[in-house]
Design an enzyme around this catalytic site. Structure first.
Site, short mmCIF file in Angstrom:
data_model
loop_
_atom_site.label_atom_id
_atom_site.label_comp_id
_atom_site.label_asym_id
_atom_site.label_seq_id
_atom_site.Cartn_x
_atom_site.Cartn_y
_atom_site.Cartn_z
N VAL A 1 0.88 -1.17 0.00
CA VAL A 1 0.00 0.00 0.00
C VAL A 1 0.91 1.22 0.00
O VAL A 1 2.09 1.13 0.34
CB VAL A 1 -0.95 0.03 1.22
N SER A 2 0.35 2.37 -0.36
CA SER A 2 1.20 3.55 -0.53
C SER A 2 1.31 4.42 0.71
O SER A 2 2.23 5.23 0.82
CB SER A 2 0.68 4.40 -1.70
N THR A 3 0.39 4.28 1.66
CA THR A 3 0.42 5.14 2.85
C THR A 3 0.23 4.31 4.11
O THR A 3 -0.01 3.10 4.06
CB THR A 3 -0.69 6.21 2.80
#
Length: 227
Positions: free
Chosen positions: A9-11
């Site tokens: 995931v990016s965050t």
């Protein structure tokens, strides 16, 4: 089949963390359903546009060392986005690694546009290899014309006296070394496909190649300088 699971995931937002846990659980169920051996489950929080990810380095190390045979991901965007995705697709293709996707419920089918880009990249890489080999041959020819004797420049040449020289694909040795395999692993790989070679033989032949390449490249550079 030995597989690596990759979740990203990016965050670090709570919703994203939940997605990460869900990816891991679903990929593990997929692997178990298909009776795949899970080598590792790599989980990371990083941008898909960033290629310098610790998880990616670990993933490629498994495949380069032949410790795993396939990759399981939720969908192609988990592996990467934009140019990063294309670069990773290309590298995995070169390593003959299969990619399985949850979203497609099986082996990943790359889009037509991505497939076209990969084809172009492959063609460019092949021509770069041909140009490189052409430069080596040209330099080698010039070196021989100037009196260079390749056989006289090889170390340990006396050790091979009276022995039949074993023939095996040096190009494959070079490729595997670039993938960080040890000479022991390379010898095992070659024996697995029918070449009866030892680690010492592989190492010696690799050193011969390096010696010849350096000499031919030096001669080629001299030609370019007009010497």
């Amino acid at each position: 089949m030995r597989v690596v699971l990759y979740c990203r995931v990016s965050t670090e937002k709570e919703a994203q963390v939940s997605s990460l846990n869900r990816q891991r659980a679903e990929l593990m169920r997929m692997a178990e359903h298909h009776k795949m051996e899970i080598v590792d489950c790599i989980v990371e929080q990083a941008s898909g546009y960033e290629i310098e990810r610790e998880g990616i380095f670990r993933l490629l190390e498994y495949f380069s060392s032949r410790s795993a045979d396939a990759l399981l991901i939720q969908d192609e965007t988990r592996l990467g986005r934009g140019n990063t995705k294309i670069a990773l697709f290309h590298q995995l293709k070169k390593l003959n690694i299969r990619i399985y996707s949850l979203s497609q419920e099986g082996e990943l089918e790359i889009s037509e546009s991505d497939s076209m880009v990969l084809q172009i990249v492959g063609i460019v890489e092949e021509y770069q290899r041909k140009i490189h080999n052409m430069k080596i041959r040209r330099g080698m020819k010039k070196a021989v014309e100037d009196g260079y004797n390749p056989a006289a420049n090889l170390s340990n040449k006396d050790m091979a006296s009276g022995r039949e020289r074993i023939d095996f694909p040096i190009e494959e040795v070079i490729r595997l070394r670039r993938n960080k395999l040890t000479f022991k692993d390379i010898a095992s790989t070659l024996r697995g496909v029918g070449y009866d070679v030892s680690k010492a033989t592989v190492h010696r032949r690799y050193q011969e190649y390096v010696s010849l390449e350096k000499q031919s490249q030096s001669s080629y550079d001299n030609v370019d300088k007009g010497e």
